[in-house]
Design a protein around this motif. Structure first.
Motif, PDB file in Angstrom:
ATOM      1  N   ALA A   1       3.990  -0.040  -7.180  1.00 52.57           N
ATOM      2  CA  ALA A   1       3.945  -1.352  -7.837  1.00 52.57           C
ATOM      3  C   ALA A   1       3.780  -2.466  -6.807  1.00 52.57           C
ATOM      4  O   ALA A   1       3.026  -3.416  -7.026  1.00 52.57           O
ATOM      5  N   ILE A   2       4.460  -2.347  -5.679  1.00 53.44           N
ATOM      6  CA  ILE A   2       4.330  -3.348  -4.616  1.00 53.44           C
ATOM      7  C   ILE A   2       2.915  -3.342  -4.049  1.00 53.44           C
ATOM      8  O   ILE A   2       2.310  -4.400  -3.846  1.00 53.44           O
ATOM      9  N   ILE A   3       2.377  -2.168  -3.806  1.00 54.51           N
ATOM     10  CA  ILE A   3       1.017  -2.063  -3.255  1.00 54.51           C
ATOM     11  C   ILE A   3      -0.007  -2.616  -4.241  1.00 54.51           C
ATOM     12  O   ILE A   3      -0.902  -3.370  -3.854  1.00 54.51           O
ATOM     13  N   GLU A   4       0.133  -2.265  -5.519  1.00 56.23           N
ATOM     14  CA  GLU A   4      -0.825  -2.758  -6.513  1.00 56.23           C
ATOM     15  C   GLU A   4      -0.755  -4.274  -6.657  1.00 56.23           C
ATOM     16  O   GLU A   4      -1.790  -4.941  -6.752  1.00 56.23           O
ATOM     17  N   THR A   5       0.438  -4.836  -6.630  1.00 55.77           N
ATOM     18  CA  THR A   5       0.586  -6.288  -6.726  1.00 55.77           C
ATOM     19  C   THR A   5      -0.026  -6.972  -5.509  1.00 55.77           C
ATOM     20  O   THR A   5      -0.707  -7.995  -5.639  1.00 55.77           O
ATOM     21  N   ALA A   6       0.180  -6.412  -4.342  1.00 56.85           N
ATOM     22  CA  ALA A   6      -0.394  -6.996  -3.125  1.00 56.85           C
ATOM     23  C   ALA A   6      -1.915  -6.968  -3.160  1.00 56.85           C
ATOM     24  O   ALA A   6      -2.575  -7.958  -2.811  1.00 56.85           O
ATOM     25  N   ILE A   7      -2.489  -5.868  -3.595  1.00 57.13           N
ATOM     26  CA  ILE A   7      -3.951  -5.771  -3.666  1.00 57.13           C
ATOM     27  C   ILE A   7      -4.494  -6.747  -4.703  1.00 57.13           C
ATOM     28  O   ILE A   7      -5.520  -7.391  -4.490  1.00 57.13           O
ATOM     29  N   MET A   8      -3.780  -6.901  -5.825  1.00 59.00           N
ATOM     30  CA  MET A   8      -4.235  -7.831  -6.856  1.00 59.00           C
ATOM     31  C   MET A   8      -4.195  -9.276  -6.352  1.00 59.00           C
ATOM     32  O   MET A   8      -5.122 -10.052  -6.583  1.00 59.00           O
ATOM     33  N   PHE A   9      -3.136  -9.651  -5.629  1.00 61.85           N
ATOM     34  CA  PHE A   9      -3.065 -11.003  -5.079  1.00 61.85           C
ATOM     35  C   PHE A   9      -4.126 -11.218  -4.007  1.00 61.85           C
ATOM     36  O   PHE A   9      -4.698 -12.303  -3.898  1.00 61.85           O
ATOM     37  N   PHE A  10      -4.401 -10.202  -3.216  1.00 66.95           N
ATOM     38  CA  PHE A  10      -5.467 -10.301  -2.222  1.00 66.95           C
ATOM     39  C   PHE A  10      -6.814 -10.505  -2.917  1.00 66.95           C
ATOM     40  O   PHE A  10      -7.616 -11.355  -2.511  1.00 66.95           O
TER      41      PHE A  10
END
Length: 183
Positions: free
Chosen positions: A43-52
């Protein structure tokens, strides 16, 4: 034939030995904690990629809006938003996005006070592209450029849901508002 007392003693001995043996406790504890740990990690990785991706879309929007701001897009005479997307926006898109899935909305206004920005998400939680237009305006006009991208989400099935569209997707929106130069 063995007596019932002997079998009870043997069973008790086995239970005591099992209780004292700690060799597999780390594996059992990890098996209990691992699903939660990996769900949180993904979930943390997916959120980071989405914000990027959202920041990349903002940069592409600003660079594309500059073509309208300076009158370059108006002199190219793009007939609609899809031609503007193919001619200007897609040249800047990295591999993070699929160009045909990017939607562009360009609207011009006479004053900043008359700018109206509507949501592109309809009542069924779907992206509504029916109101998109391409009106880059002329010199001195107020212009709002918006880029939309339907970002797929994968970790939402694990209880972490940041989607705002149906089908486990999040609508990424980037906006630029400016007054055209007197080109």
């Amino acid at each position: 034939m063995s007596s019932p007392a002997a079998s009870t003693a043997a069973a008790g001995s086995i239970f005591r030995r099992f209780r004292r043996n700690r060799r597999g406790s780390a594996a059992v504890e990890f098996a209990l904690v691992a699903p939660v740990f990996f769900a949180l990690l993904f979930a943390i990785i997916e959120t980071a990629i989405m914000f990027f991706a959202s920041q990349v879309l903002e940069t592409v929007t600003q660079n594309s809006a500059r073509q309208i701001l300076t009158g370059t897009a108006q002199s190219a005479s793009y007939p609609d938003w899809s031609h503007f997307r193919d001619g200007v926006v897609c040249a800047q898109i990295p591999a993070l996005f699929s160009c045909p899935k990017i939607y562009v909305d360009v609207k011009s206004y006479s004053a900043f006070s008359s700018v109206v920005i509507n949501s592109q998400i309809n009542a069924s939680d779907n992206f509504d592209a029916s109101t998109l237009s391409y009106s880059p305006g002329g010199p001195g006009d107020i212009v709002v450029v918006r880029l939309f991208y339907q970002w797929p989400l994968f970790v939402t099935g694990l209880g972490y849901n940041i989607s705002n569209l149906s089908g486990n997707q999040r609508l990424l929106v980037a906006t630029a508002a400016f007054q055209n130069e007197p080109y």
